[in-house]
Design an enzyme around this catalytic site. Structure first.
Site, PDB file in Angstrom:
ATOM      1  N   ASP A   1      46.756  43.850  39.853  1.00 17.78           N
ATOM      2  CA  ASP A   1      45.322  43.536  39.787  1.00 17.78           C
ATOM      3  C   ASP A   1      45.023  42.277  38.967  1.00 17.78           C
ATOM      4  O   ASP A   1      43.991  41.628  39.179  1.00 17.78           O
ATOM      5  CB  ASP A   1      44.569  44.703  39.135  1.00 17.78           C
TER       6      ASP A   1
ATOM      7  N   HIS B   1      45.427  47.471  34.500  1.00 21.14           N
ATOM      8  CA  HIS B   1      44.417  48.192  33.785  1.00 21.14           C
ATOM      9  C   HIS B   1      44.591  49.709  33.855  1.00 21.14           C
ATOM     10  O   HIS B   1      43.694  50.458  33.420  1.00 21.14           O
ATOM     11  CB  HIS B   1      43.025  47.794  34.315  1.00 21.14           C
TER      12      HIS B   1
ATOM     13  N   HIS C   1      33.713  51.257  43.080  1.00 20.79           N
ATOM     14  CA  HIS C   1      33.334  52.152  41.974  1.00 20.79           C
ATOM     15  C   HIS C   1      32.334  51.511  41.003  1.00 20.79           C
ATOM     16  O   HIS C   1      32.562  51.422  39.801  1.00 20.79           O
ATOM     17  CB  HIS C   1      34.548  52.747  41.262  1.00 20.79           C
TER      18      HIS C   1
ATOM     19  N   ASP D   1      43.351  51.784  46.096  1.00 15.78           N
ATOM     20  CA  ASP D   1      43.197  50.595  46.953  1.00 15.78           C
ATOM     21  C   ASP D   1      44.552  49.964  47.276  1.00 15.78           C
ATOM     22  O   ASP D   1      44.664  49.181  48.223  1.00 15.78           O
ATOM     23  CB  ASP D   1      42.235  49.561  46.344  1.00 15.78           C
TER      24      ASP D   1
ATOM     25  N   TYR E   1      35.579  39.511  38.227  1.00 20.20           N
ATOM     26  CA  TYR E   1      36.650  40.504  38.260  1.00 20.20           C
ATOM     27  C   TYR E   1      37.103  40.825  36.831  1.00 20.20           C
ATOM     28  O   TYR E   1      37.233  41.989  36.443  1.00 20.20           O
ATOM     29  CB  TYR E   1      37.809  39.933  39.084  1.00 20.20           C
TER      30      TYR E   1
ATOM     31  N   HIS F   1      44.560  41.167  44.861  1.00 18.12           N
ATOM     32  CA  HIS F   1      43.248  40.943  45.493  1.00 18.12           C
ATOM     33  C   HIS F   1      42.964  39.440  45.511  1.00 18.12           C
ATOM     34  O   HIS F   1      43.178  38.753  44.503  1.00 18.12           O
ATOM     35  CB  HIS F   1      42.122  41.597  44.696  1.00 18.12           C
TER      36      HIS F   1
ATOM     37  N   GLU G   1      46.576  52.800  41.833  1.00 17.83           N
ATOM     38  CA  GLU G   1      45.171  53.021  42.220  1.00 17.83           C
ATOM     39  C   GLU G   1      45.070  52.983  43.748  1.00 17.83           C
ATOM     40  O   GLU G   1      45.794  52.246  44.425  1.00 17.83           O
ATOM     41  CB  GLU G   1      44.243  51.985  41.565  1.00 17.83           C
TER      42      GLU G   1
ATOM     43  N   HIS H   1      51.246  49.411  41.180  1.00 18.13           N
ATOM     44  CA  HIS H   1      50.015  50.041  40.673  1.00 18.13           C
ATOM     45  C   HIS H   1      49.594  51.125  41.658  1.00 18.13           C
ATOM     46  O   HIS H   1      49.592  50.900  42.867  1.00 18.13           O
ATOM     47  CB  HIS H   1      48.948  48.940  40.554  1.00 18.13           C
TER      48      HIS H   1
HETATM   49 FE1  FEO Z   1      43.314  48.901  39.973  1.00 22.04          FE
HETATM   50 FE2  FEO Z   1      43.015  46.960  42.758  1.00 22.04          FE
HETATM   51  O1  FEO Z   1      43.255  48.530  41.793  1.00 22.04           O
END
Ligand code: FEO
Length: 397
Positions: free
Chosen positions: A164, A145, A24, A82, A192, A225, A80, A78
């Site tokens: 994250d 976040h 994004h 991903d 990041y 990640h 999101e 989380h």
């Molecule tokens: Fe906020 Fe890695 O997703």
């Protein structure tokens, strides 16, 4: 499967996305990983899942350790996509007894997947879950976040699964911080932070204070990640402390876009002035630099100096894109100025200055514009502007 064991009976079962290049608007030039962790205990728990399309890899990794149908609990730290877009398929395959998530996590799961019948179990900060030999303590990290975000802390293992936070977008075959070149790892972590978390820096400060107050001993931080912090969990916590306080260095960023190299030559002359004052300078041409790499450099810079030629009575589109992006991430405590060449109307430089002011960059110099091609006198004025800015930076840092 030994290579996937991060601690006794705890396994990395995630996926490596070698090819993703855009997240994004964030350039992931080295790919990323979607980390998920499996704790083998009396109850078997899967912490987080992976992006849709990588479900096969997740299942394959789980199968090396156990039958996926034996998983009792799914923890969604989380929502999101991903980390959650394979949740529906994982629910079908694993059929866990419960899904643990925050209240905002449950709401987000419903809004994403519209499954009222899943066995949600809402948890709050401080709440614990026994897996048998080990205890999971949940810690809500709202707006770090997303509103739903939370950490899972495995008490007996002194392991923080941090969603994250503390992550990096970096696809590697290695899993731990001590297996890679540390400066490169910290650069990925800084990028990041600058592009995902900078906006929430006051909340990061609060969270670090809370974790300190709770006195949680942490031997390992496993983000969702990138690499796991095994050798230096303290190092990344320290870095987050500095980044979230936005401590600047004697450093200036000069960012520009140019039509026929006039604004580029002004940028170089301003840089000369700053260098003469002993300030570290990064000159970045937006034709060749991604907005997210600019943000990484801005993280510890004191000055943001932006230049644009005038096009159609405005600034160049790449500069507008950058300023819009930086504004959203709310960097604090920067000084700045604008510059640019023009043909006949000359609004570009003024509009850049206005945008900088709107994002609360303190304009400490009136800036400079030059018609068509700057002559030696105009370039001398640019250098003088650089020297003035350099003096201000030296006074403020
Ligand atoms: Fe906020 Fe890695 O997703």
């Amino acid at each position: 499967m030994q290579h996937m064991q991060i601690m006794k009976d705890i396994y990395w079962v995630g996926a490596v996305d070698w090819n993703i290049r855009d997240f994004h608007g964030y350039s992931t030039n080295k790919g990323t990983t979607y980390n998920a962790f499996l704790a083998m205990d009396d109850k078997i728990a899967l912490f987080d899942t992976v992006k849709k399309g990588f479900k096969g890899e997740l299942i394959r990794h789980i199968c090396e350790i156990t039958d996926p149908a034996r998983i009792d609990y799914l923890v969604v730290n989380h929502v999101e996509m991903d980390h959650s877009s394979s949740v529906p398929e994982i629910m079908e395959i694993c059929k866990p007894e419960k899904i643990f998530c925050s209240s905002r996590g449950k709401q987000a799961l419903l809004q994403h997947f519209h499954r009222e019948g899943w066995p949600y179990e809402v948890v709050e900060s401080g709440q614990t879950l026994s897996l048998g030999k080990r205890t999971v303590q949940f810690l809500e990290t709202r707006m770090l976040h997303w509103p739903d975000s939370m950490f899972s802390y495995l008490k007996e293992d002194r392991l923080l699964i941090s969603s994250d936070a503390f992550g990096q977008h970096w696809a590697t075959s290695e899993r731990f911080d001590d297996q890679v070149f540390e400066p490169e790892l910290l650069e990925h972590a800084a990028k990041y932070y600058a592009n995902i978390l900078l906006l929430y820096s006051p909340l990061v400060q609060k969270l670090l204070a809370t974790v300190r107050e709770m006195g949680l001993p942490i031997d390992m931080i496993a983000p969702d990640h990138g690499l796991i912090w095994r050798a230096g969990p303290g190092k990344i916590v320290q870095a987050y402390d500095a980044w979230s306080r936005q401590v600047p260095k004697r450093k200036a960023l000069i960012i520009y876009d140019t039509m026929w190299e006039s604004t580029a030559s002004m940028a170089r002359a301003i840089a000369d002035g700053l260098i003469r004052e002993g300030v570290s300078v990064q000159v970045m041409d937006l034709r060749f630099t991604h907005r997210s790499d600019v943000m990484t450099q801005l993280l510890d810079a004191k000055a943001l100096i932006c230049g644009s030629s005038t096009l159609n009575n405005g600034m160049l589109p790449r500069m507008a894109d950058l300023l819009h992006y930086v504004r959203g991430l709310k960097p604090l405590g920067k000084v700045g100025a604008s510059f640019g060449s023009f043909g006949w109307s000359g609004e570009g430089m003024k509009m850049v200055a206005q945008a900088l002011e709107e994002m609360k960059v303190e304009l400490v110099d009136p800036g400079i514009k030059a018609q068509f091609v700057p002559d030696s006198k105009a370039l001398q004025q640019c250098e003088e502007m650089g020297r003035r800015l350099g003096k201000t930076i030296n006074e403020r840092v």
